[in-house]
Design a protein around this motif. Structure first.
Motif, short mmCIF file in Angstrom:
data_model
loop_
_atom_site.label_atom_id
_atom_site.label_comp_id
_atom_site.label_asym_id
_atom_site.label_seq_id
_atom_site.Cartn_x
_atom_site.Cartn_y
_atom_site.Cartn_z
N UNK A 162 50.07 36.18 39.94
CA UNK A 162 50.13 37.26 38.96
C UNK A 162 51.03 36.87 37.79
N UNK A 163 52.19 36.29 38.09
CA UNK A 163 53.11 35.91 37.04
C UNK A 163 52.55 34.82 36.14
N UNK A 164 51.89 33.85 36.73
CA UNK A 164 51.33 32.74 35.93
C UNK A 164 50.16 33.23 35.08
N UNK A 165 49.27 34.01 35.68
CA UNK A 165 48.18 34.58 34.88
C UNK A 165 48.73 35.42 33.72
N UNK A 166 49.77 36.18 34.01
CA UNK A 166 50.33 37.03 32.96
C UNK A 166 50.85 36.18 31.80
N UNK A 167 51.58 35.12 32.09
CA UNK A 167 52.09 34.26 31.03
C UNK A 167 50.95 33.62 30.22
N UNK A 168 49.88 33.25 30.91
CA UNK A 168 48.75 32.63 30.21
C UNK A 168 48.06 33.63 29.29
N UNK A 169 47.79 34.83 29.79
CA UNK A 169 47.15 35.85 28.94
C UNK A 169 48.11 36.34 27.86
N UNK A 170 49.37 36.54 28.26
CA UNK A 170 50.34 37.11 27.33
C UNK A 170 50.78 36.12 26.26
N UNK A 171 50.44 34.86 26.42
CA UNK A 171 50.74 33.90 25.38
C UNK A 171 49.89 34.11 24.14
N UNK A 172 48.76 34.80 24.30
CA UNK A 172 47.81 34.98 23.19
C UNK A 172 48.14 36.22 22.36
N UNK A 214 40.87 33.43 48.96
CA UNK A 214 40.04 33.21 47.77
C UNK A 214 40.09 34.38 46.78
N UNK A 215 40.47 35.57 47.25
CA UNK A 215 40.48 36.73 46.36
C UNK A 215 41.71 36.78 45.45
N UNK A 216 42.74 36.01 45.78
CA UNK A 216 44.00 36.13 45.06
C UNK A 216 43.86 35.76 43.59
N UNK A 217 43.24 34.62 43.28
CA UNK A 217 43.15 34.17 41.88
C UNK A 217 42.39 35.16 40.99
N UNK A 218 41.16 35.59 41.36
CA UNK A 218 40.47 36.53 40.47
C UNK A 218 41.11 37.91 40.42
N UNK A 219 41.65 38.38 41.54
CA UNK A 219 42.26 39.71 41.55
C UNK A 219 43.52 39.75 40.69
N UNK A 220 44.37 38.75 40.84
CA UNK A 220 45.60 38.73 40.03
C UNK A 220 45.28 38.48 38.56
N UNK A 221 44.22 37.74 38.28
CA UNK A 221 43.81 37.55 36.88
C UNK A 221 43.43 38.88 36.25
N UNK A 257 44.91 26.21 32.23
CA UNK A 257 45.61 26.82 33.36
C UNK A 257 44.71 27.73 34.17
N UNK A 258 43.87 28.50 33.48
CA UNK A 258 42.95 29.38 34.19
C UNK A 258 41.98 28.62 35.07
N UNK A 259 41.49 27.49 34.57
CA UNK A 259 40.54 26.69 35.38
C UNK A 259 41.24 26.12 36.60
N UNK A 260 42.53 25.72 36.46
CA UNK A 260 43.27 25.21 37.61
C UNK A 260 43.48 26.30 38.65
N UNK A 261 43.82 27.50 38.18
CA UNK A 261 44.08 28.59 39.12
C UNK A 261 42.82 28.99 39.88
N UNK A 262 41.70 29.02 39.18
CA UNK A 262 40.45 29.44 39.84
C UNK A 262 39.92 28.40 40.82
N UNK A 263 40.34 27.16 40.61
CA UNK A 263 39.85 26.10 41.52
C UNK A 263 40.88 25.70 42.55
N UNK A 264 42.06 26.32 42.50
CA UNK A 264 43.14 25.94 43.43
C UNK A 264 42.78 26.30 44.87
#
Length: 234
Positions: free
Chosen positions: A168-178, A19-26, A227-234
């Motif tokens: 980490x890679x997916x979160x990065x692409x989502x944040x870095x898209x902005x 459970x810690x992976x999604x928030x920590x990598x975000x 994408x963020x909501x999917x990652x946090x609920x995965x």
């Protein structure tokens, strides 16, 4: 690894990460985007996705893709030939800033379905496709280093390490898209980007460049929220 085991990894699903992976990598990915010293280097990954988006759109619209160049200042250039106007040129110009967040959204969908190995191997395939078209030394180095990280993690990493890397890679692409979209408009306001994708689109379509920037930002934020909501609920 034998071939049967590899095939099972590629086509099957994997157990969900702790459970810690999604928030920590975000949090780590957000820092990689917000901290200027880190962003100077991490932005190279965004440039690969950006120019890869231009290249893919050019191929899909039947333009002739001549090559991709990635520079040490994190800028890039994709060269294609074909009609100088029309839908193909418009889609090719529009694909750059939309590629990173859309890749992040696709990655989030795979992770939500617990397809971690598939995401990593898709990343390898996409990077290999970009590598074929790169035409300068720094670009080759950037893509090879990024691809090597994917290969090593995919082949030798355990399940938890693969999950951390993928998230980490997916979160990065989502944040870095902005951030690049915000930087683009800042440069345009200062008159520093007369040949930006938005300005090229303005000349091609007659739609103001600021409206194209707004569209890029809406797409990036929408991908981040979904994408963020999917990652946090995965």
């Amino acid at each position: 690894m034998d071939s049967e085991y590899v095939w099972h990894l590629v086509v099957g699903s994997q157990p969900g990460p702790p459970s810690w992976v999604a928030p920590a990598t975000a949090a780590v990915a957000l820092l990689a985007v917000l901290l200027r010293p880190v962003w100077k280097f991490s932005r190279n990954v965004v440039t690969i996705a950006h120019e890869g988006g231009h290249g893919l759109a050019a191929v899909l619209t039947r333009r002739r893709l001549a090559g991709i160049r990635l520079h040490s200042d994190t800028s890039g250039l994709t060269i294609s030939s074909g009609p100088p106007t029309g839908p193909g040129m418009i889609l090719t110009a529009a694909a750059g800033y939309t590629a990173p967040p859309l890749l992040g959204l696709g990655g989030a969908a795979l992770l939500a379905g617990q397809h971690i190995a598939q995401l990593l191997w898709i990343g390898i395939v996409l990077l290999a496709a970009v590598l074929i078209m790169v035409r300068n030394a720094f670009g080759l180095l950037s893509v090879v280093v990024t691809g090597a990280a994917f290969v090593l993690i995919s082949w030798y990493g355990g399940g938890e390490l693969q999950a951390v890397f993928a998230y980490l890679g997916v979160w990065f692409l989502l944040f870095a898209g902005v951030r690049p979209v915000v930087e683009l408009q800042t440069k345009r306001r200062r008159g520093e980007a007369p040949e930006s994708d938005a300005d090229q689109l303005a000349r091609l379509t007659g739609v103001a460049g600021v409206l194209w920037v707004t569209l890029f930002l809406v797409i990036a934020l929408s991908c981040l929220l979904a994408g963020g909501s999917w990652l946090m609920s995965a």
